[in-house]
Design a protein around this motif. Structure first.
Motif: not given
Length: 146
Positions: A46-47, A88-90, A94-107
């Motif tokens: 994507f980048d 930048g926005r996209f 994506m980085d926010d969702e990757l961080s959330a995934r790595d923090a255990g957010d199942t959604e």
């Protein structure tokens, strides 16, 4: 080389990275996005896609200005501007969702998949619009500047 021919060539060159993305991005639908190496590749794809549309879009805009095709130049320029601004926005999303995934957010994986689908849909829409415009660019190139 005539300026009109340069404009047609610029449009075709702009379509190359978009066509590659159109063909490559569905492969990521076949793998799980909870695997870090997979999402790293998806993020990188994507980048570079945003960067390529920005660069080739700016060059195509200049080619259409030189060819005396201001409407095509504005359309391609808007697309390039949106790619530059939207990158930048996209990527932040994506980085926010990757961080959330790595923090255990199942959604987070579901949101990543939605982001992936939206990116593919936007690209497919732009490719369709550009491919549809090729006959008009070629016709105007044959007719010469107005």
């Amino acid at each position: 080389m005539r300026p009109d021919a340069v404009a047609v060539a610029a449009l075709v060159i702009l379509l190359f990275p978009m066509g590659y993305f159109l063909l490559a991005s569905p492969a990521f639908l076949l793998v799980k996005l909870d695997l870090p190496p997979v999402t790293q590749l998806l993020r990188g794809m994507f980048d570079i896609q945003f960067r390529m549309i920005g660069v080739t879009g700016v060059l195509a805009t200049v080619a259409f200005v030189i060819a005396g095709r201001p409407l095509f130049a504005m359309a391609i320029g808007a697309m390039a501007g949106l790619a530059i601004w939207g990158r930048g926005r996209f990527m932040r999303r994506m980085d926010d969702e990757l961080s959330a995934r790595d923090a255990g957010d199942t959604e987070a994986v579901r949101r990543l998949r939605r982001l992936h689908w939206s990116g593919m849909l936007c690209n497919a829409t732009l490719v369709a619009a550009l491919v549809t415009s090729i006959p008009y660019v070629a016709m105007s190139a044959q007719a010469g500047p107005a």
